[in-house]
Structure formats: structure tokens, C-alpha cells
Design an enzyme around this catalytic site. Structure first.
Site, PDB file in Angstrom:
ATOM      1  CB  ILE A 127      88.575  94.986  26.192  1.00 46.02           C
ATOM      2  CG1 ILE A 127      88.064  96.052  25.223  1.00 46.02           C
ATOM      3  CG2 ILE A 127      87.523  94.683  27.250  1.00 46.02           C
ATOM      4  CD1 ILE A 127      86.847  95.658  24.409  1.00 46.02           C
TER       5      ILE A 127
ATOM      6  CG  ASP B  17      97.018  87.802  23.941  1.00 45.20           C
ATOM      7  OD1 ASP B  17      96.177  88.664  24.181  1.00 45.20           O
ATOM      8  OD2 ASP B  17      97.465  87.606  22.781  1.00 45.20           O
TER       9      ASP B  17
ATOM     10  CG  ASP C  91      77.210  92.789  25.857  1.00 46.61           C
ATOM     11  OD1 ASP C  91      76.029  93.139  26.075  1.00 46.61           O
ATOM     12  OD2 ASP C  91      78.042  93.530  25.292  1.00 46.61           O
TER      13      ASP C  91
ATOM     14  CD  GLU D 286      75.051  90.034  18.928  1.00 51.76           C
ATOM     15  OE1 GLU D 286      74.873  91.212  18.567  1.00 51.76           O
ATOM     16  OE2 GLU D 286      76.057  89.653  19.547  1.00 51.76           O
TER      17      GLU D 286
ATOM     18  CG  HIS E  15      76.778  93.513  20.849  1.00 51.24           C
ATOM     19  ND1 HIS E  15      77.078  92.753  19.760  1.00 51.24           N
ATOM     20  CD2 HIS E  15      77.940  94.172  21.163  1.00 51.24           C
ATOM     21  CE1 HIS E  15      78.348  92.925  19.427  1.00 51.24           C
ATOM     22  NE2 HIS E  15      78.891  93.782  20.263  1.00 51.24           N
ATOM     23  CB  ILE E  16      74.525  97.404  25.879  1.00 49.84           C
ATOM     24  CG1 ILE E  16      74.031  96.353  26.856  1.00 49.84           C
ATOM     25  CG2 ILE E  16      73.398  97.783  24.949  1.00 49.84           C
ATOM     26  CD1 ILE E  16      74.767  96.291  28.132  1.00 49.84           C
TER      27      ILE E  16
ATOM     28  N   GLY F 103      79.909  98.139  25.194  1.00 54.38           N
ATOM     29  CA  GLY F 103      80.628  99.375  24.880  1.00 54.38           C
ATOM     30  C   GLY F 103      79.715 100.579  24.761  1.00 54.38           C
TER      31      GLY F 103
HETATM   32  P1  NAI Z   1      92.376  93.600  20.925  1.00 53.59           P
HETATM   33  O1  NAI Z   1      92.712  93.262  19.521  1.00 53.59           O
HETATM   34  O2  NAI Z   1      93.020  94.764  21.570  1.00 53.59           O
HETATM   35  O3  NAI Z   1      92.694  92.308  21.831  1.00 53.59           O
HETATM   36  C1  NAI Z   1      92.412  90.990  21.452  1.00 53.59           C
HETATM   37  C2  NAI Z   1      93.500  90.118  22.046  1.00 53.59           C
HETATM   38  O4  NAI Z   1      93.136  88.751  21.840  1.00 53.59           O
HETATM   39  C3  NAI Z   1      94.847  90.309  21.376  1.00 53.59           C
HETATM   40  O5  NAI Z   1      95.833  90.585  22.350  1.00 53.59           O
HETATM   41  C4  NAI Z   1      95.102  88.985  20.657  1.00 53.59           C
HETATM   42  O6  NAI Z   1      96.471  88.649  20.584  1.00 53.59           O
HETATM   43  C5  NAI Z   1      94.323  88.044  21.532  1.00 53.59           C
HETATM   44  N1  NAI Z   1      93.956  86.774  20.910  1.00 53.59           N
HETATM   45  C6  NAI Z   1      93.603  86.532  19.616  1.00 53.59           C
HETATM   46  N2  NAI Z   1      93.292  85.228  19.448  1.00 53.59           N
HETATM   47  C7  NAI Z   1      93.438  84.635  20.663  1.00 53.59           C
HETATM   48  C8  NAI Z   1      93.260  83.303  21.119  1.00 53.59           C
HETATM   49  N3  NAI Z   1      92.853  82.329  20.308  1.00 53.59           N
HETATM   50  N4  NAI Z   1      93.528  83.045  22.422  1.00 53.59           N
HETATM   51  C9  NAI Z   1      93.961  84.041  23.261  1.00 53.59           C
HETATM   52  N5  NAI Z   1      94.148  85.315  22.875  1.00 53.59           N
HETATM   53  C10 NAI Z   1      93.885  85.614  21.597  1.00 53.59           C
HETATM   54  O7  NAI Z   1      90.796  93.699  20.979  1.00 53.59           O
HETATM   55  P2  NAI Z   1      89.903  94.498  22.047  1.00 53.59           P
HETATM   56  O8  NAI Z   1      89.732  95.899  21.603  1.00 53.59           O
HETATM   57  O9  NAI Z   1      90.421  94.234  23.403  1.00 53.59           O
HETATM   58  O10 NAI Z   1      88.491  93.756  21.842  1.00 53.59           O
HETATM   59  C11 NAI Z   1      88.297  92.414  22.286  1.00 53.59           C
HETATM   60  C12 NAI Z   1      86.942  91.887  21.834  1.00 53.59           C
HETATM   61  O11 NAI Z   1      85.892  92.676  22.381  1.00 53.59           O
HETATM   62  C13 NAI Z   1      86.741  91.910  20.303  1.00 53.59           C
HETATM   63  O12 NAI Z   1      86.147  90.689  19.922  1.00 53.59           O
HETATM   64  C14 NAI Z   1      85.740  93.042  20.087  1.00 53.59           C
HETATM   65  O13 NAI Z   1      84.943  92.826  18.949  1.00 53.59           O
HETATM   66  C15 NAI Z   1      84.907  92.937  21.366  1.00 53.59           C
HETATM   67  N6  NAI Z   1      84.174  94.156  21.732  1.00 53.59           N
HETATM   68  C16 NAI Z   1      82.916  94.012  22.251  1.00 53.59           C
HETATM   69  C17 NAI Z   1      82.175  95.118  22.646  1.00 53.59           C
HETATM   70  C18 NAI Z   1      80.815  94.946  23.219  1.00 53.59           C
HETATM   71  O14 NAI Z   1      79.997  95.862  23.128  1.00 53.59           O
HETATM   72  N7  NAI Z   1      80.514  93.835  23.834  1.00 53.59           N
HETATM   73  C19 NAI Z   1      82.700  96.477  22.460  1.00 53.59           C
HETATM   74  C20 NAI Z   1      84.064  96.522  21.987  1.00 53.59           C
HETATM   75  C21 NAI Z   1      84.762  95.384  21.620  1.00 53.59           C
END
Ligand code: NAI
Length: 399
Positions: A153, A172, A255, A260, A283-284, A286
Site C-alpha cells: 500500500i 521502512d 480509518d 473499534e 475502517h473502510i 479497502g
Molecule cells: P505490507 O506487508 O505489504 O507492507 C508493510 C510494510 O511495513 C513492509 O514493507 C514492512 O517491512 C514495513 N514495516 C514493518 N514494520 C515497520 C516499522 N516499524 N517501521 C517501518 N516500516 C515497517 O502491508 P500492506 O498490504 O501494505 O498493508 C499495510 C497496512 O495496511 C497493514 O497494517 C494492513 O493491515 C493495513 N490495511 C488497512 C486497510 C484498511 O481498510 N484501512 C485495508 C488493507 C490493509
């Protein structure tokens, strides 16, 4: 032909994928079922498709020996006993990437709106005021966006933000390939000190708990904006509340929240409610029609690929074997206990029946080994029954 049972109104795109692959025995349920009805509904199914409200515990998995694969048509997989599925030789797939774009678009929109103080101005006009002023309103162009967590994301947000003329920094914990002109910072504080808008895209859990707290907020530029569409536990809400009240931060969009509401009828309990220039959404990030359709397609394609080729790449619980072109005339999928001699047992059973292994792909995960063997010759019922009855075998299929 495999029987597929789908629950919880999974998008019709899933059915289209199954049918295009030749699977017609598809039963759909619009809701999640009670444990009793669920037990009945899944009897004899080889493929199960669920979303977040159907609980598949170890008893349900153990009681259904026909079950070959589970698809979670969502992101989370906590509703399935993954360990039990693994030990019964059942891979579980989900859709971790289908809503990436939806979240990224929302974040960019929020950055633009908050820089212009639109949430506050919108509220004032609704209340009957006409505060026509340019004070505190900024263009997005030329501003710096700091992305914390540059995964699926985060990197997509960066790509969109550059299209809006933003300078993009990211931080990251793992080395990431920069997209476009984005640049990494060595530390989180370096990113916070330079960014006009900070957006969080890290996973939840211990490593990121209160990553944004009193100290890290103090390191942000005065007048900066914070956006969190990752996990609620990443931000210390009291610290954020104080920074918004003091004016150190000019706005925020959240979000996700540490706690929640569990249903539509409950209200969010947060000190941020009613604050000017703060966007709160349920929490929308996605949740769009497109992401639902993508989820249906993405998971169904993974299930079909497993049924037809045995590929388990992307499974959340299983040894991962990537898709492989067929090398022989038949393909055997063998799930076994990860103990010495398991591969020998498979090889000798196959050899004794005159079959030659022409390609083999093995992976193990904890107590389970999984091997795809391509053989020259037809795999008879006799070979299959020898393989299935061997003490190391958990499951064996020919595809
Ligand atoms: P991803 O796993 O592809 O990316 C997460 C990144 O964070 C990774 O590159 C990882 O190395 C990095 N990371 C981990 N710990 C860290 C730290 N302490 N400092 C800096 N970087 C760090 O995950 P993705 O798919 O991009 O999702 C990201 C977040 O979005 C997740 O928490 C997921 O649950 C949330 N999410 C929220 C949605 C919503 O509806 N609001 C929908 C989909 C995902």
C-alpha cells in the site's frame, strides 16, 4: 469434479473464475451460518470459500476429510484454525493485495482535503457559517509526503502522490525498491522532520505498537498532517489528540482505531470525535466495489491454480511451491509428515508401479512436507491407495 461451497455473499467474480475453469458444482450461501448449519453445509465439499464471519475450527476441518483447500475472500485469516488446516494437508489462501489501490486513493484524497482544511470548512458551512479565507490552506503540489511502511500500500500511495506533484520520502525497516522518484530515509525521525503529510502503512503488532507517540509526534514538522489507514494500535491517540489541540499538528485522518466498534449500532469512543480538520472513517480504506470484485477473482484464481497444478505460492499456512509447468503425463500432490524417509517412501511406491519421476518440487513447513511429482505413466488407483495408506502420508491427490 470438485464441489465448491461459498459463504457470506462472495462477489460473483469468484463464480465466473470457477466456471471458466470448468467447475460447475458451486453452492452459494449469502450469509455466515451457525456452527450447526455450517457443519451440514460443508459436508462433502472439496473447496470452501468464506469471508471474515465464518469460523472454521479444528473440529470442522478434522471432520471433513474431503476438504482440499480453503479460500478466505478477505485479508484476515484468524477465522480459520491455520495450524489444524496445515496438519490436515489443507492449504489456506487469502487476498492480501486486492484492496491496495482503494486504500491508496483514499489516503491521497485525505492528504489533499486536509491540506486545504476542507473537513473543517465543510462542517462550518453546514452549521451556517461562511468563513471565506485562504488562511491555513495549501496546495498539495510541491509538499512532502512521508510514507512509513513502504510495502504494497505504501508504495502505491507514493506512486499516486507523485502524480499530484508531491515529493515522496519513505521509511521502512526492510530495504525496498523506490518507485518513481521516492527516496528512503535512514531513520523514522528524518522522515518525520521533513514531511508535510505523514501516512502510516505498517503492519500491526508489537513492533509498531504506538510507533507514533508523544516523542515521534514532537519530531513532526509544526503544522503537519497525520494519516493512519494501517492498524489502530500504531498511533497513541491521546498523544495525537494533544498535538491537534495544541496546534502542533494541523489535521489528521484515521480509518483505524485501537478499539473499534463491533457493530453498526455502536459509536466510536474517541477524544478525536468533533475535532476540526480531523477525518474519521469506519475502517473502510479497502472497502470498494472494485476491491470486492478483485478479491473474488484473486482468491478464486489461487484456488483453481491449486486444484489444477498444486501451486501453493501465497498460501498463508502451507509449504509454498510456485506454479510449475507439467513435465510428465501425470502429477501427484503428496502431503506428508516432515520426517526422515518420507520422500523415500513416495519414490519407492511410485517406482514399484513402474512410474518414472521426471520432475519433483519439495517444500516443508513445520511438521508438514509437500511435494509435487511429475511422472511418466498413468497413476493407477492401486498406486494411489498405496500412497494414501502409507503412515507418513497426510493427503495424496492426482491432478
Ligand atoms: P505490507 O506487508 O505489504 O507492507 C508493510 C510494510 O511495513 C513492509 O514493507 C514492512 O517491512 C514495513 N514495516 C514493518 N514494520 C515497520 C516499522 N516499524 N517501521 C517501518 N516500516 C515497517 O502491508 P500492506 O498490504 O501494505 O498493508 C499495510 C497496512 O495496511 C497493514 O497494517 C494492513 O493491515 C493495513 N490495511 C488497512 C486497510 C484498511 O481498510 N484501512 C485495508 C488493507 C490493509
Amino acid at each position: 469434479m470438485a464441489r465448491i461451497v461459498l459463504f457470506e455473499n462472495i462477489h460473483p467474480s469468484a463464480r465466473e473464475v470457477f466456471q471458466a475453469a470448468g467447475y460447475d458444482d458451486i453452492v452459494t450461501h449469502t450469509a455466515a451460518l451457525s456452527p450447526e448449519s455450517l457443519r451440514e453445509a460443508i459436508r462433502g465439499a472439496q473447496v470452501l470459500g468464506i469471508r471474515s464471519r465464518t469460523q472454521l475450527d479444528s473440529a470442522l476441518i478434522a471432520d471433513n476429510p474431503d476438504l482440499r483447500v480453503i479460500g478466505c475472500f478477505c485479508i484476515g485469516t484468524n477465522q480459520v484454525d491455520l495450524e489444524s488446516a496445515l496438519t490436515h494437508g489443507v492449504p489456506v489462501f487469502n487476498a492480501p493485495f486486492s484492496n491496495t489501490r482503494s486504500v491508496a486513493e483514499m489516503v491521497l484524497a485525505e492528504a489533499i482535503l486536509l491540506l486545504r482544511r476542507i473537513p473543517e470548512k465543510n462542517d462550518r458551512v453546514h452549521q451556517g457559517f461562511w468563513d471565506k479565507t485562504a488562511e491555513g490552506s495549501y496546495e498539495t503540489r510541491g509538499k512532502t509526503l512521508g510514507i512509513v511502511g513502504y510495502g504494497n500500500i505504501g508504495s502505491q500511495v507514493g506512486t499516486l502522490a507523485e502524480l499530484a506533484g508531491m515529493r515522496v520520502l519513505f521509511h521502512d525497516v526492510e530495504a525496498q525498491l523506490p518507485r518513481g522518484n521516492a527516496r528512503p530515509t535512514t531513520t523514522l525521525k528524518q522522515l518525520l522532520a521533513q514531511s508535510d503529510v505523514v501516512t502510516l502503512h505498517v503492519p500491526g503488532g508489537k513492533g509498531t505498537h504506538n510507533l507514533i507517540n508523544e516523542e515521534t509526534i514532537a519530531a513532526m514538522k509544526p503544522g503537519a498532517i497525520l494519516i493512519n489507514a494501517s492498524r489502530g494500535t500504531v498511533v497513541d491517540i491521546d498523544a495525537l489528540h494533544a498535538a491537534l489541540k495544541s496546534g502542533h499538528l494541523a489535521g489528521a485522518a484515521l480509518d483505524v482505531f485501537p478499539v473499534e466498534p463491533k457493530s453498526r449500532d455502536e459509536a466510536l469512543d474517541s477524544p478525536l470525535r468533533g475535532m476540526p480538520n480531523v477525518i474519521l472513517t469506519p475502517h473502510i480504506g479497502g472497502s470498494t466495489q472494485e476491491s470486492q470484485e478483485n478479491i473474488g477473482r484473486e482468491v478464486a484464481e489461487k484456488l483453481v491454480s491449486y486444484l489444477q497444478s498444486g501451486a501453493t505460492k501465497g498460501s498463508v499456512n502451507f509449504p509454498e511451491v510456485a506454479y510449475q509447468e507439467r513435465a510428465g503425463t501425470s502429477r501427484i500432490l503428496h502431503v506428508h509428515r516432515n520426517v526422515p524417509g518420507a520422500m523415500g517412501a513416495l519414490s519407492s511406491a511410485v517406482a514399484e508401479h513402474g512410474l518414472n519421476i521426471v520432475a519433483q518440487y519439495l517444500q516443508t513447513r513445520g511438521p508438514i512436507g509437500y511435494v509435487i511429482s511429475d511422472v511418466e505413466g498413468e497413476v493407477s488407483d492401486a498406486v494411489l491407495s498405496v500412497l494414501r495408506s502409507h503412515p507418513v502420508t497426510v493427503r495424496c491427490e492426482v491432478v
